[in-house]
Design a protein around this motif. Structure first.
Motif, PDB file in Angstrom:
ATOM      1  N   UNK A  85     -64.391 -61.490  12.284  1.00 60.27           N
ATOM      2  CA  UNK A  85     -63.449 -61.935  11.447  1.00 60.27           C
ATOM      3  C   UNK A  85     -63.781 -63.135  10.586  1.00 60.27           C
ATOM      4  N   UNK A  86     -64.448 -64.074  11.222  1.00 57.42           N
ATOM      5  CA  UNK A  86     -64.583 -65.294  10.668  1.00 57.42           C
ATOM      6  C   UNK A  86     -65.651 -65.150   9.616  1.00 57.42           C
ATOM      7  N   UNK A  87     -66.510 -64.298  10.051  1.00 62.40           N
ATOM      8  CA  UNK A  87     -67.605 -64.020   9.092  1.00 62.40           C
ATOM      9  C   UNK A  87     -67.311 -63.247   7.816  1.00 62.40           C
ATOM     10  N   UNK A  88     -66.231 -62.240   8.052  1.00 66.75           N
ATOM     11  CA  UNK A  88     -65.731 -61.633   6.988  1.00 66.75           C
ATOM     12  C   UNK A  88     -64.930 -62.433   5.992  1.00 66.75           C
ATOM     13  N   UNK A  89     -64.278 -63.289   6.463  1.00 67.45           N
ATOM     14  CA  UNK A  89     -63.367 -64.274   5.559  1.00 67.45           C
ATOM     15  C   UNK A  89     -64.250 -65.122   4.641  1.00 67.45           C
ATOM     16  N   UNK A 120     -75.595 -61.392  -0.118  1.00 62.65           N
ATOM     17  CA  UNK A 120     -74.898 -62.098   0.983  1.00 62.65           C
ATOM     18  C   UNK A 120     -74.264 -61.311   2.124  1.00 62.65           C
ATOM     19  N   UNK A 121     -73.746 -60.282   1.769  1.00 63.17           N
ATOM     20  CA  UNK A 121     -73.081 -59.329   2.891  1.00 63.17           C
ATOM     21  C   UNK A 121     -74.352 -58.919   3.767  1.00 63.17           C
ATOM     22  N   UNK A 122     -75.503 -58.566   3.131  1.00 61.14           N
ATOM     23  CA  UNK A 122     -76.554 -57.958   3.928  1.00 61.14           C
ATOM     24  C   UNK A 122     -77.143 -59.346   4.819  1.00 61.14           C
ATOM     25  N   UNK A 123     -77.076 -60.448   4.421  1.00 63.59           N
ATOM     26  CA  UNK A 123     -77.517 -61.526   5.470  1.00 63.59           C
ATOM     27  C   UNK A 123     -76.521 -61.889   6.399  1.00 63.59           C
ATOM     28  N   UNK A 124     -75.364 -61.590   6.160  1.00 62.31           N
ATOM     29  CA  UNK A 124     -74.041 -61.932   7.333  1.00 62.31           C
ATOM     30  C   UNK A 124     -74.178 -60.636   8.457  1.00 62.31           C
ATOM     31  N   UNK A 160     -75.483 -58.558  13.815  1.00 55.59           N
ATOM     32  CA  UNK A 160     -76.342 -57.801  14.674  1.00 55.59           C
ATOM     33  C   UNK A 160     -76.786 -58.163  15.998  1.00 55.59           C
ATOM     34  N   UNK A 161     -77.010 -59.525  15.935  1.00 56.42           N
ATOM     35  CA  UNK A 161     -77.849 -60.120  16.929  1.00 56.42           C
ATOM     36  C   UNK A 161     -76.647 -60.904  18.018  1.00 56.42           C
ATOM     37  N   UNK A 162     -75.391 -60.548  17.732  1.00 54.82           N
ATOM     38  CA  UNK A 162     -74.128 -61.154  18.376  1.00 54.82           C
ATOM     39  C   UNK A 162     -73.915 -60.189  19.570  1.00 54.82           C
ATOM     40  N   UNK A 163     -73.261 -60.912  20.654  1.00 53.26           N
ATOM     41  CA  UNK A 163     -72.663 -60.322  21.714  1.00 53.26           C
ATOM     42  C   UNK A 163     -71.649 -59.491  21.408  1.00 53.26           C
TER      43      UNK A 163
END
Length: 268
Positions: free
Chosen positions: A215-219, A236-240, A245-248
């Motif tokens: 949610x933080x990333x999307x905002x 930028x969307x691709x980088x985010x 992808x590597x998050x728990x």
């Protein structure tokens, strides 16, 4: 020897015209405008609201922030006398203070009923979601005072509805209903007035189920790419996406999907 006190501690020692309630069990914080009957927002209150948003943004017990008001009106606007008394330096900070909900990394919901004029409308426009009722009236009436919106109202509204509708609202000090705001894409949802609280509760519970990190990333992504070209926004969307992808949380989401169970996100 006297101890130094941070200016924020002094400014927040007594809240001016609003209160804050934190419900840790529901991971929710409510900022409640409380200067009846019209919840006029003072100059000092603007500074305090910014500091409160910044504080709640750092509070691990809070996932969702709700901005609402007591009584039948959200806010009829700012303290007119305060504009004449404020220094030019203070006035120059108005938009920065009122943009605090947009800078906050957490989802912010504005709950609007009755009058939502001037700065009341502007701070609502800076929130992520606007829930309105059939009593809601939005307006930027500054032209009646020989002024223009000074806290980001005309700029944010134009991004949402275009220049023609924004000129109609700003240059004519025209009021728009909650239903019209929903039809224009300004309001997220329009409900009967007696259903506004339940609609707010439902949205809070819905948002709590998602990954805090996603949610933080999307905002942040959506805010920062609002003025970007399509190519830049996609990049930028691709980088985010790649970082998530590597998050728990992403791993948990995928595993929960395949296991046909509800995901339990922890924000990492």
């Amino acid at each position: 020897m006297s101890q130094l006190t941070h200016v924020a501690q002094t400014m927040l020692s007594e809240l001016d015209g609003f209160s804050v309630e934190v419900d840790a069990a529901r991971e929710r914080a409510d900022i409640i405008l409380d200067r009846p009957p019209f919840n006029i927002i003072s100059m000092a209150q603007r500074d305090q609201l910014r500091l409160v948003f910044e504080s709640l943004d750092q509070d691990p017990a809070v996932r969702i922030i709700v901005l609402r008001a007591r009584g039948e009106h959200f806010s009829s606007g700012g303290d007119i006398k305060g504009f004449l008394e404020a220094t030019p330096e203070h006035v120059s900070q108005l938009a920065w203070n009122i943009a605090a909900p947009a800078r906050c990394s957490k989802p912010v919901i504005a709950v609007n009923r009755g009058y939502c004029f001037g700065v009341g409308f502007e701070i609502s426009l800076a929130c992520d979601f606007r829930l309105v009722s059939n009593t809601t009236l939005y307006a930027l009436p500054e032209q009646k005072l020989g002024q223009i919106p000074g806290s980001g109202g005309s700029a944010r509204l134009q991004k949402m509805v275009g220049i023609t509708r924004t000129k109609d609202v700003v240059m004519r000090s025209r009021r728009i209903s909650g239903k019209q705001a929903y039809d224009w894409g300004v309001a997220t949802e329009c409900v009967a007035d007696d259903q506004l609280e339940s609609a707010t509760d439902a949205l809070v519970e819905e948002l709590r189920k998602f990954s805090p990190l996603a949610q933080r990333t999307a905002k942040k992504l959506l805010n920062e790419t609002e003025d970007a070209t399509l190519t830049t926004a996609i990049d930028l969307e691709g980088h985010c996406y790649s970082r998530l992808r590597s998050s728990n949380d992403f791993r948990e989401g995928v595993e929960a999907f395949h296991s046909k169970r509800a995901a339990k996100f922890n924000g990492t």
